[in-house]
Design a protein around this motif. Structure first.
Motif, PDB file in Angstrom:
ATOM      1  N   VAL A  80       0.839  -1.203   0.000  1.00 45.83           N
ATOM      2  CA  VAL A  80       0.000   0.000   0.000  1.00 45.83           C
ATOM      3  C   VAL A  80       0.873   1.250   0.000  1.00 45.83           C
ATOM      4  CG1 VAL A  80      -1.633   1.340   1.408  1.00 45.83           C
ATOM      5  CG2 VAL A  80      -2.005  -1.094   1.038  1.00 45.83           C
ATOM      6  N   GLY A  81       1.954   1.222   0.768  1.00 43.98           N
ATOM      7  CA  GLY A  81       2.876   2.360   0.801  1.00 43.98           C
ATOM      8  C   GLY A  81       3.547   2.594  -0.539  1.00 43.98           C
ATOM      9  N   GLY A 141       0.985   4.085  -2.833  1.00 40.91           N
ATOM     10  CA  GLY A 141       0.793   5.497  -2.482  1.00 40.91           C
ATOM     11  C   GLY A 141       1.944   6.362  -2.948  1.00 40.91           C
ATOM     12  N   TYR A 142       3.150   5.839  -2.855  1.00 42.17           N
ATOM     13  CA  TYR A 142       4.307   6.593  -3.326  1.00 42.17           C
ATOM     14  C   TYR A 142       4.276   6.751  -4.838  1.00 42.17           C
ATOM     15  CZ  TYR A 142       9.116   8.077  -3.944  1.00 42.17           C
ATOM     16  OH  TYR A 142      10.237   8.782  -4.287  1.00 42.17           O
ATOM     17  N   GLY A 179       1.814   9.308  -5.670  1.00 48.76           N
ATOM     18  CA  GLY A 179       2.301  10.601  -5.212  1.00 48.76           C
ATOM     19  C   GLY A 179       3.353  11.215  -6.110  1.00 48.76           C
ATOM     20  N   ARG A 210       0.822  12.530   1.345  1.00 46.72           N
ATOM     21  CA  ARG A 210       1.573  11.587   0.513  1.00 46.72           C
ATOM     22  C   ARG A 210       2.885  11.167   1.152  1.00 46.72           C
ATOM     23  NH1 ARG A 210       3.253  15.685  -4.358  1.00 46.72           N
ATOM     24  NH2 ARG A 210       4.180  17.205  -2.961  1.00 46.72           N
ATOM     25  N   SER A 252       3.131   7.706   2.838  1.00 50.90           N
ATOM     26  CA  SER A 252       3.407   6.479   2.095  1.00 50.90           C
ATOM     27  C   SER A 252       4.832   5.991   2.353  1.00 50.90           C
ATOM     28  CB  SER A 252       3.176   6.686   0.596  1.00 50.90           C
ATOM     29  OG  SER A 252       4.066   7.649   0.081  1.00 50.90           O
ATOM     30  N   ALA A 273       4.702   4.345   5.650  1.00 58.22           N
ATOM     31  CA  ALA A 273       4.026   3.053   5.531  1.00 58.22           C
ATOM     32  C   ALA A 273       4.977   1.989   4.988  1.00 58.22           C
ATOM     33  CB  ALA A 273       2.806   3.179   4.627  1.00 58.22           C
ATOM     34  N   VAL A 274       5.827   2.355   4.055  1.00 59.06           N
ATOM     35  CA  VAL A 274       6.797   1.396   3.520  1.00 59.06           C
ATOM     36  C   VAL A 274       7.791   0.995   4.604  1.00 59.06           C
ATOM     37  CG1 VAL A 274       8.682   1.075   1.863  1.00 59.06           C
ATOM     38  CG2 VAL A 274       6.560   2.158   1.134  1.00 59.06           C
TER      39      VAL A 274
END
Length: 56
Positions: free
Chosen positions: A14-15, A18-19, A22, A30, A33, A36-37
């Motif tokens: 998901v990260g 999102g990146y 972004g 953003r 993300s 999140a990674v």
């Protein structure tokens, strides 16, 4: 499969998604993300670790 590992892998994916979004579209949050990674990789590594000898 270990649920902790799967949760970390999903959070990482998901990260990354999102990146990727972004990089082309500016949206609020953003930078989360990248967090999140990092957290996803850490959680996946902890979930994938083997128990030590001291663990019953």
């Amino acid at each position: 499969m270990n649920r902790l590992f799967v949760a970390g892998a999903v959070l990482t994916l998901v990260g990354i998604a999102g990146y990727a979004v972004g990089t082309s579209v500016a949206y609020p949050g953003r930078s989360a993300s990248v967090t999140a990674v990092m957290v996803g990789l850490t959680v996946a590594a902890v979930g994938h670790a083997t128990p030590t000898e001291d663990t019953p």
